[in-house]
Design an enzyme around this catalytic site. Structure first.
Site, PDB file in Angstrom:
ATOM      1  N   HIS A 294      59.855 -35.270  59.612  1.00  0.00           N
ATOM      2  CA  HIS A 294      59.365 -33.924  60.048  1.00  0.00           C
ATOM      3  C   HIS A 294      60.463 -32.840  60.359  1.00  0.00           C
ATOM      4  O   HIS A 294      60.269 -31.669  60.330  1.00  0.00           O
ATOM      5  CB  HIS A 294      58.710 -33.794  61.272  1.00  0.00           C
TER       6      HIS A 294
ATOM      7  N   HIS B 296      62.722 -27.882  60.073  1.00  0.00           N
ATOM      8  CA  HIS B 296      61.679 -28.612  60.809  1.00  0.00           C
ATOM      9  C   HIS B 296      60.238 -28.097  60.138  1.00  0.00           C
ATOM     10  O   HIS B 296      59.742 -26.971  59.949  1.00  0.00           O
ATOM     11  CB  HIS B 296      61.631 -28.006  62.237  1.00  0.00           C
TER      12      HIS B 296
END
Length: 163
Positions: free
Chosen positions: A67, A82
């Protein structure tokens, strides 16, 4: 008098990591990002799941949950890409990475893909947030211009402090 001999520092140009709607980091619906706790940067509400490198550098971090990706530029700037908010809880399932720690990437290179539908179906925000985490190196950052953007478009210019 001889200033024309000095090389002009144009700064580091940071590109859009995904296609979508560009927003200032302060508009992200997560306090860790919106308050710039991790650093300044930008966010994009994506219309495509293809994630590109916003800069040239080396992959310094690739979280096991895929992620988040860390990229270190030649200037020493650490950039965090992110993918979504609270997506760590999805344990990597919506992400396919094409890079690994230690790889050298160029601006615009595909880092991987994210399944936007899987993220939003789980009730999470699929925004892609790009954060400059070692702000002590930075003298100035150009402001973000809200609006539609395509990966590879210039988002910001970073000027570094002089040594």
């Amino acid at each position: 008098m001889f200033d024309f001999f000095k090389k002009k520092n144009k700064g580091l140009e940071v590109e859009a990591a995904v296609d979508g709607e560009l927003i200032p980091i302060t508009d992200v619906k997560d306090d860790v990002f919106s308050t710039k706790m991790l650093g300044d940067g930008y966010a994009i509400k994506p219309t495509s799941g293809e994630v590109h490198s916003p800069v040239e550098g080396d992959i310094s971090t690739l979280f096991p949950t895929k992620h988040a990706i860390g990229i270190k530029t030649k200037e020493g700037l650490e950039i965090l890409v992110h993918l979504g908010i609270d997506t760590v809880e999805l344990e990597g399932s919506p992400f396919e990475m094409r890079i690994q720690k230690g790889d050298h990437v160029t601006a615009g290179q595909i880092l991987g893909t994210m399944d936007l539908k899987q993220i939003t179906d789980s009730g999470r925000d699929d925004s892609v947030i790009v954060v400059y985490t070692n702000m002590d190196l930075i003298d100035s950052i150009s402001p973000v211009q809200k609006g539609s953007i395509t990966s590879g478009d210039k988002v910001q210019t970073i000027n570094f402090k002089k040594n």
